[in-house]
Design an enzyme around this catalytic site. Sequence first.
Site, PDB file in Angstrom:
ATOM      1  N   GLU A  43      75.139  40.927  38.575  1.00  0.00           N
ATOM      2  CA  GLU A  43      74.123  41.868  38.091  1.00  0.00           C
ATOM      3  C   GLU A  43      75.288  43.205  37.760  1.00  0.00           C
ATOM      4  OE1 GLU A  43      71.301  43.106  40.954  1.00  0.00           O
ATOM      5  OE2 GLU A  43      70.836  41.120  41.533  1.00  0.00           O
TER       6      GLU A  43
ATOM      7  N   GLU B  99      72.554  39.509  47.613  1.00  0.00           N
ATOM      8  CA  GLU B  99      73.015  40.880  48.440  1.00  0.00           C
ATOM      9  C   GLU B  99      72.336  40.925  49.849  1.00  0.00           C
ATOM     10  OE1 GLU B  99      71.625  44.131  46.149  1.00  0.00           O
ATOM     11  OE2 GLU B  99      72.834  43.921  44.550  1.00  0.00           O
TER      12      GLU B  99
HETATM   13  C1  PNW Z   1      69.928  45.212  43.505  1.00  0.00           C
HETATM   14  N1  PNW Z   1      71.972  50.399  46.303  1.00  0.00           N
HETATM   15  O1  PNW Z   1      69.367  46.129  44.399  1.00  0.00           O
HETATM   16  C2  PNW Z   1      69.334  44.054  43.522  1.00  0.00           C
HETATM   17  O2  PNW Z   1      69.959  42.612  43.539  1.00  0.00           O
HETATM   18  C3  PNW Z   1      68.117  44.143  42.389  1.00  0.00           C
HETATM   19  O3  PNW Z   1      67.139  43.342  42.702  1.00  0.00           O
HETATM   20  C4  PNW Z   1      67.706  45.533  41.938  1.00  0.00           C
HETATM   21  O4  PNW Z   1      66.765  45.449  41.100  1.00  0.00           O
HETATM   22  C5  PNW Z   1      69.024  46.022  41.252  1.00  0.00           C
HETATM   23  O5  PNW Z   1      70.149  45.960  42.152  1.00  0.00           O
HETATM   24  C6  PNW Z   1      68.896  47.622  40.929  1.00  0.00           C
HETATM   25  O6  PNW Z   1      68.697  48.018  42.026  1.00  0.00           O
HETATM   26  C7  PNW Z   1      70.244  47.264  44.886  1.00  0.00           C
HETATM   27  O7  PNW Z   1      71.218  51.432  46.859  1.00  0.00           O
HETATM   28  C8  PNW Z   1      69.455  48.023  45.587  1.00  0.00           C
HETATM   29  O8  PNW Z   1      73.280  50.166  46.659  1.00  0.00           O
HETATM   30  C9  PNW Z   1      69.941  49.120  46.125  1.00  0.00           C
HETATM   31  C10 PNW Z   1      71.474  49.328  46.085  1.00  0.00           C
HETATM   32  C11 PNW Z   1      72.305  48.411  45.274  1.00  0.00           C
HETATM   33  C12 PNW Z   1      71.481  47.227  44.836  1.00  0.00           C
END
Ligand code: PNW
Length: 450
Positions: A354, A167
């Site tokens: 994911e 990401e």
């Molecule tokens: C992902 N958003 O993070 C990460 O790859 C993981 O480490 C994390 O634990 C998981 O999703 C759940 O949050 C994100 O705000 C963090 O759009 C924020 C966002 C999306 C993904």
Amino acid sequence: MANRHDLPLGFRWGASTAAYQIEGAVDEDGRGRSVWDTFCERPGAVRDGHTGAVACDHYHRYPEDIALMRDLGLDGYRFSIAWPRVLPTGSGPVNPRGLAFYDRLVDALLAAGITPVPTLFHWDLPQALEDDGGWLNRDTAHRFAEYTAVVADRLGDRVPAWITLNEPFVHMVYGYALGIHAPGRTLLLDALPTAHHQLLGHGLAAAVLRERGLEVMIANNLTPVRPASDDPADVEAATAYDALHNRLFTDPLLRGSYPDLSAFGVTEDLGGAVRPGDLKLIAEPGLDGLGVNYYNPTLIAAPTDPGLPFAEAPIEGVPRTAFGWPVVPDGLRELLVHLHEVYGEALPPVTITENGCSVADEPEDGRIHDRARIDYLDGHLRAVAAAVEQGVDVRGYFTWSLLDNFEWAEGYHQRFGLVHVDFETQARTPKASYAWYRDLIAAHRGRSAA
Ligand code: PNW
């Protein structure tokens, strides 16, 4: 809508985690500091001052966690390698004890019949590199390629496919633009060079992996962008947002160019970061697979704040996760079909790297009845099957996450796991969703064998 059992033969079932979110043992065996160790010390940065210092103690408990994966019937396990364990100051001398941990982990996974799928960078940059500018510094891309060579030389004989970055969009926006994640910088649009330097790092690392005959993927968090109405101002705003969130991280890989970001007042060279030849370095190694992390769609309206060309609008009338994120399973089908339409032949096979949700699921009589997670996973798997039926080549699905873990700025408050973790005792308790996923995998395998 298609039945989830219509997924293709050989479809790969997995679960995902990341090093800083589960390992703990931050001061052990010569690990260097990462930007997350530093960020967690900043007052107010993480809810209730939580840190990843212990997390799920996976560094010591990995045999137990692999037993849980084996009983679940996973084909693959996506984890990340902590760069500061391998190279404590980001470059220079290798820390053999850090590398040895991943060696043991890989061997234990293989012994359990599970394919290891490592991610090389899931946001835990060595602090020493951040002190030199982190991803704002172009040199970090070169350091990343060197680190990749060290790890690939050690594990490449047993690990066929690799994910370079996790990401890069979230890392840029949360880490460098808004300061919600480490390293906690608030540069707004001046964070854009970190997109280019991460992508350059991907390209250089991809070449290193390719030279060793290994497969290359990247895990991008992508979102279908919907305009709030068919008003041209909303549609224009949605196009601008799509360029920033999605196309900035897929066009250079699949088309060898950056999207038009002029709505943001950004030039084609991303504020001077892009040098001649860079786009070739990013695109040329090619991708064997595109990893897609999907959580929800995004609704975009015309701007209200003069500083940005878009405004995010709330998605109404749908369930929400414990985190408050809207639940829209069909958004995953929409996203996959859209990627297939936009990139056509250039789109490599897709793996969902994911997908999952936070559920406030405290144990009740020693059991966790996380019905909301089962509904979430079921809906999204049906959406994947529907996308496959519409012609998208999707090869696997890795749920986020195997274990409840350190959810970044939210600390231990959001629980994404199929397995409950008691962070006082470290007791693992499989939830109802674990049994559901295990049965689903077994049923799919039975059909595949029939
Ligand atoms: C992902 N958003 O993070 C990460 O790859 C993981 O480490 C994390 O634990 C998981 O999703 C759940 O949050 C994100 O705000 C963090 O759009 C924020 C966002 C999306 C993904």
